[in-house]
Design an enzyme around this catalytic site. Sequence first.
Site, PDB file in Angstrom:
ATOM      1  N   PRO A 176       3.703   3.013  -7.353  1.00  0.00           N
ATOM      2  CG  PRO A 176       1.968   3.869  -6.050  1.00  0.00           C
ATOM      3  CD  PRO A 176       2.265   3.245  -7.389  1.00  0.00           C
ATOM      4  CB  CYS A 177       7.330  -0.056  -4.870  1.00  0.00           C
ATOM      5  SG  CYS A 177       8.647   0.737  -5.766  1.00  0.00           S
ATOM      6  CG  HIS A 178       7.106   5.846  -2.981  1.00  0.00           C
ATOM      7  ND1 HIS A 178       6.857   5.718  -4.339  1.00  0.00           N
ATOM      8  CD2 HIS A 178       6.327   6.861  -2.540  1.00  0.00           C
ATOM      9  CE1 HIS A 178       5.968   6.634  -4.703  1.00  0.00           C
ATOM     10  NE2 HIS A 178       5.628   7.330  -3.628  1.00  0.00           N
TER      11      HIS A 178
END
Length: 177
Positions: free
Chosen positions: A133-135
């Site tokens: 989850p880079c967001h």
Amino acid sequence: MEYTYHYESPLGGITIASSGENLTGLWFDGQKYFGDTLPAEHTEKLLPIFEQTINWLNIYFSGKAPEFTPPLDMKTTEFRKAVWEIMLTIPFGKTMTYGEIAACIAKRKGIEKMSAQAVGGAVGHNSISIIIPCHRVIGTNGSLTGYSGGITRKVQLLTLENADMNGLFVPKKGTAL
């Protein structure tokens, strides 16, 4: 042989990639860097790993935290892999700063300091976005910068997760918009 499958999410089309048993890529259509790991020649085919990934995505896009992670094959450098492994620990609906990830990496390496900018480069080259989850990674000051799927999608994903958006903002200018 590399295989792909196309999935339609509420936020747009997603390409899923695998070499057979493990997930090697998952990108929004048109997302930056997806070409890094997908060979020019690949076959579209529904594989068991894609069925498992689709199940994960369906749970995720229903606004719930999936209780499993599909098998991942993170083809990357050791540094990027270390950053991505930390990102996998960020809970659904929570965020972590580039600096916090840098501090974790420094601690693991037994060094005093690690560059948050280097972490940003690793985050930005994540070929299995959403699942890794880079967001959920933000700037120290609450800036929602640096999502290769686009800032609008980053906001949509964090909103879907009911993340606390107080103090977070979209920067007015910069290179990572």
